[in-house]
Design an enzyme around this catalytic site. Structure first.
Site, PDB file in Angstrom:
ATOM      1  N   LYS A 201      -0.373   9.430 -19.347  1.00 13.47           N
ATOM      2  CA  LYS A 201       0.906   8.435 -19.224  1.00 13.47           C
ATOM      3  C   LYS A 201       1.462   8.171 -20.791  1.00 13.47           C
ATOM      4  CE  LYS A 201      -0.433   6.543 -14.942  1.00 13.47           C
ATOM      5  NZ  LYS A 201      -0.693   5.196 -14.051  1.00 13.47           N
ATOM      6  N   ASP A 236      -4.974   1.102  -7.557  1.00 12.16           N
ATOM      7  CA  ASP A 236      -3.680   0.325  -7.350  1.00 12.16           C
ATOM      8  C   ASP A 236      -3.666   0.501  -5.682  1.00 12.16           C
ATOM      9  OD1 ASP A 236      -3.010   2.926  -7.496  1.00 12.16           O
ATOM     10  OD2 ASP A 236      -0.917   2.563  -8.149  1.00 12.16           O
TER      11      ASP A 236
END
Length: 499
Positions: A201, A236
């Site tokens: 990312k 997550d």
């Protein structure tokens, strides 16, 4: 995935051919008509092929669900046994509602990090109060040193902890405990440790790869004189399951459908051969499937294959590339571009902007599919912006909607098949206890939340695969932002203090 944009720009029809100064000869008229028919035929052929290649009839969905189940088993049998990593979360106990006290959560997964605190009051009061804050990470720290990044995060945490007051009370003599959601590739070694495999990312922080990220954060908090320790390192999706389970004991699966996608579920430790008989005290754990890497039996079009070949990870994350918000708009862009190149979808003006990858986004598709006006004005407006002021007529707008629907229908139905693959595996191992009682699948992510057509296709695929009787027991419900509070709840569940 961002929220659905609103569009107000009007757009008129196209094929605006200026009238010739003199009458066109009959042969010229026939040639023009033939060219237009040929263009329309090319657009129709491309659309028909797209719909055929992306079709997900029930036999295809059954194959995908069965393949998902098989790949899950193979991944649990041996490390690297299938496309699915089937990562052990080391979460052996889920929130029960008895948790009491003040707990923190940190979510690091992109260019911002989020800190949250929650005051828990046990079964009677549950969540007494929550508070959160988002902090932007300076660009230079994304390629700085490990110490610089974690010191910045710890400093943000310390600043947030300083204003702890009101409904938030830390019992005397207790150290603050935090759940750390770390959304980068990590090899977890326990509930509170994990080795960073690589940064993604846009991050390229030096000195962290191969290190325990929990140790990095704990050391940084010590340098900031912040009396806080990480008691749970969570993915997550695992956090989303924990957050939903806190409110509903029947939650067994969590799925995130947003920019990216993933799924996790509650697994029996005796159904994990690679544990070689090692059991947790509860006899269960949460498995993070990393299902975006699944690829077995997925119907792919030429546009999918071209997009995959041009991606930074060709041949990888095929399931994610067909069902997640990052890619649906890009597939549609490639289809519309081909229609413009080979079939004059936008008349004589070529939409240069459509040649830019990812210039058409999934929220654009969603907004177009909400347009129920006679002239499809909102569709025209979105196409006008996406093509840099190339106008469309009603016919081309209808084609664009058909393209959106084909791609979104496949994405939603494949996601539904993936969910059934997980439920099927769990039901087979428990000899019918999943399908025979109320079982909840907790959903999070902007794609699921904001895209009603996608959500509907997914739900209907689950119902088709399971049949009406079993479907009544399977509850698919939205659990907004469950992962944030879920990390704090897992910090509480794994607290070194008794509740």
């Amino acid at each position: 995935m961002s929220s659905i944009p609103t569009t107000t720009t009007s757009s008129a029809g196209f094929f605006r051919i200026p009238p010739p100064p003199h009458r066109m000869p009959a042969a010229g008229v026939r040639m023009m008509a033939g060219a237009l028919r040929s263009s329309a035929s090319s657009v129709g052929t491309i659309l028909t092929n797209l719909q055929h290649e992306s079709a997900t009839p029930l036999p295809v969905l059954r194959h995908v669900a069965d393949a998902m189940t098989e790949d899950m088993r193979a991944g649990l049998a041996v490390e690297g046994g299938s496309d699915l990593k089937m990562i052990l979360s080391y979460v052996d106990a889920l929130p029960s509602g008895n948790e009491k006290g003040l707990f923190y959560a940190l979510d690091l997964g992109g260019t911002n990090f989020r800190v949250l605190r929650v005051q828990l009051g046990g079964k009677e009061e549950r969540v007494i109060a929550t508070e959160s804050e988002q902090v932007s990470i300076p660009k230079e720290l994304m390629s700085g040193t490990s110490e610089q990044l974690f010191d910045f995060i710890a400093n943000g945490l310390a600043t947030f902890a300083e204003v702890e007051g009101g409904n938030f009370r830390l019992p005397h003599g207790r150290q603050r405990e935090i759940g750390f959601t770390f959304s980068f590739p990590v090899m977890q070694t326990s509930i509170d440790s994990g080795i960073l495999m690589k940064w993604t990312k846009g991050f390229s922080v030096s000195g962290t790869a191969g290190r325990d990220v929990v140790a990095c954060l704990n050391e940084a908090m010590e340098r900031q004189a912040l009396d806080m320790r990480v008691s749970a390192l969570v993915n997550d999706t695992v956090g989303a399951l924990a957050g939903a389970r806190y409110w509903d004991d029947d939650v067994m699966v969590a799925v995130i459908l947003g920019t990216g996608t993933n799924a996790c579920y509650v697994e029996r430790t005796d159904a994990i051969p690679r544990l070689h008989g090692t059991m947790s005290a509860s006899g269960m754990t949460i498995i993070n499937t990393e299902w975006g890497a699944f690829s077995n039996g997925i119907p792919l079009t030429v546009f999918d294959k071209d997009m995959d070949a041009a991606s930074i990870n060709p041949g990888e994350q095929i399931f994610e590339k067909t069902i997640s918000g990052m890619y649906l708009g890009e597939i549609a862009r490639r289809v519309l571009l081909k229609m413009a190149e080979e079939g004059d979808l936008f008349g004589r003006r070529f939409p240069e902007k459509l040649t830019t990858p990812f210039s058409l986004r999934t929220p654009d598709l969603c907004a177009m599919q909400q347009d129920d006006s006679d002239d499809l004005q909102a569709v025209g407006s979105i196409l006008y912006n996406a093509t840099q002021k190339v106008e469309s007529n009603l016919s081309s707008r209808k084609v664009a909607l058909e393209v959106c629907d084909a791609i979104v229908k496949r994405g939603g139905r494949l996601a539904g098949a993936g969910i059934v693959g997980i439920l099927q595996k769990m039901d087979q191992d428990s000899k019918g206890s999943i399908y025979g009682k109320r079982t909840v699948v907790a959903m999070d992510g902007g794609l699921y939340e904001h895209y009603p057509q996608y959500r509907g296709y997914m739900q209907r695929a689950v119902e088709e695969l399971l049949g009406s009787e079993i479907s009544r027991n399977i509850v698919i419900e939205h659990s907004k932002d469950g992962s944030g509070i879920g990390a704090a709840l897992l910090a509480a569940t794994n607290s070194k203090y008794e509740h």
